[in-house]
Write an enzyme that holds these catalytic residues in place. Structure first.
Site, mmCIF file in Angstrom:
data_model
loop_
_atom_site.group_PDB
_atom_site.id
_atom_site.type_symbol
_atom_site.label_atom_id
_atom_site.label_comp_id
_atom_site.label_asym_id
_atom_site.label_seq_id
_atom_site.Cartn_x
_atom_site.Cartn_y
_atom_site.Cartn_z
ATOM 1 N N ARG A 9 0.843 -1.194 0.000
ATOM 2 C CA ARG A 9 0.000 0.000 0.000
ATOM 3 C C ARG A 9 0.873 1.237 0.000
ATOM 4 O O ARG A 9 1.897 1.297 0.679
ATOM 5 C CB ARG A 9 -0.894 0.017 1.239
ATOM 6 C CG ARG A 9 -1.783 1.243 1.339
ATOM 7 C CD ARG A 9 -2.549 1.276 2.647
ATOM 8 N NE ARG A 9 -1.684 1.350 3.814
ATOM 9 C CZ ARG A 9 -1.068 2.443 4.247
ATOM 10 N NH1 ARG A 9 -1.201 3.587 3.603
ATOM 11 N NH2 ARG A 9 -0.309 2.406 5.316
ATOM 12 N N VAL A 10 0.458 2.237 -0.786
ATOM 13 C CA VAL A 10 1.055 3.567 -0.724
ATOM 14 C C VAL A 10 -0.063 4.548 -0.408
ATOM 15 O O VAL A 10 -1.235 4.272 -0.658
ATOM 16 C CB VAL A 10 1.781 3.972 -2.040
ATOM 17 C CG1 VAL A 10 3.033 3.137 -2.242
ATOM 18 C CG2 VAL A 10 0.857 3.871 -3.231
ATOM 19 N N SER A 11 0.300 5.686 0.156
ATOM 20 C CA SER A 11 -0.703 6.658 0.595
ATOM 21 C C SER A 11 -1.174 7.593 -0.510
ATOM 22 O O SER A 11 -2.317 8.039 -0.501
ATOM 23 C CB SER A 11 -0.148 7.488 1.755
ATOM 24 O OG SER A 11 0.166 6.649 2.827
ATOM 25 N N THR A 12 -0.299 7.911 -1.444
ATOM 26 C CA THR A 12 -0.671 8.855 -2.501
ATOM 27 C C THR A 12 -0.282 8.308 -3.865
ATOM 28 O O THR A 12 0.569 7.427 -3.974
ATOM 29 C CB THR A 12 0.033 10.219 -2.324
ATOM 30 O OG1 THR A 12 1.444 10.034 -2.508
ATOM 31 C CG2 THR A 12 -0.227 10.816 -0.950
ATOM 32 N N GLN A 15 3.445 8.190 -4.969
ATOM 33 C CA GLN A 15 4.363 7.166 -4.482
ATOM 34 C C GLN A 15 4.281 5.926 -5.357
ATOM 35 O O GLN A 15 3.265 5.661 -5.998
ATOM 36 C CB GLN A 15 4.032 6.813 -3.026
ATOM 37 C CG GLN A 15 4.179 7.992 -2.085
ATOM 38 C CD GLN A 15 3.628 7.679 -0.695
ATOM 39 O OE1 GLN A 15 2.647 6.974 -0.546
ATOM 40 N NE2 GLN A 15 4.291 8.219 0.313
#
Length: 182
Positions: A9-12, A15
């Site tokens: 998972r990445v936040s934005t 990324q």
């Protein structure tokens, strides 16, 4: 069966998932679910789908602990839920593997620390509330019907005004007014 299933998972959208995906593949994950979502977000559809694929004996693998949980208590609850289903958990960066006795020990220590922290917060809250009460302050919402408003409402009622009108004038609900004028 005993599969290693990965979650990245990445936040934005700025990324990249490449480093996580590469590490999960190198660890032997047969399938990897990826998504872009804030860690604080409760709705993570790919994680939900991954959970539906996990079977007893499988191991959920993440690159780092913070990729899975929003907070330590949330992470602990998630891993407990996995354990109850017979699913292992492994974090590559922190070298935690709940399928081993050492990994379970480390996770138990995390759990004890989180419980200790919750107890400290609860104790500090109780001490603060007791100190405030000793100074005459009570918590909660201020009452809508002050003694002055109650006297005023009784005078209006005795003057023949309808309780619906009194409630409207005083800016309180009819139920609140009725409760104080019994």
């Amino acid at each position: 069966m005993n599969e290693l299933l990965g979650y990245a998972r990445v936040s934005t959208t700025d990324q990249l998932l490449d480093a996580q995906s590469d590490a999960l593949r190198a660890a032997g994950c047969s399938r990897i679910w990826t998504e872009t979502a804030s860690g604080a977000t409760t709705a993570r559809p790919q994680l939900t789908e991954l959970f539906s694929h996990l079977r007893a004996g499988d191991t959920l693998v993440v690159w780092r602990l913070d990729r899975l949980g929003r907070s330590l208590p949330h992470l602990l609850q998630t891993v407990e839920d996995l354990e109850a289903r017979g699913v292992g958990f492994r974090s590559l960066t922190e070298a935690i593997d709940t399928t081993t006795s050492g990994g379970r020990l480390i996770f138990s220590i995390f759990g004890a620390i989180a419980e200790f922290e919750r107890n400290l917060i609860r104790e500090r809250t109780q001490v603060g509330l007791a100190a405030a009460r000793a100074r005459g302050r009570t918590g909660g919402r201020p009452p809508k019907m002050t003694p002055n408003k109650i006297r005023q409402a009784k005078k209006m009622r005795d003057g023949g005004m309808a309780q619906r009108e009194i409630a409207e004038i005083l800016g309180v609900g009819r139920t609140t007014l009725y409760r104080h004028l019994k």
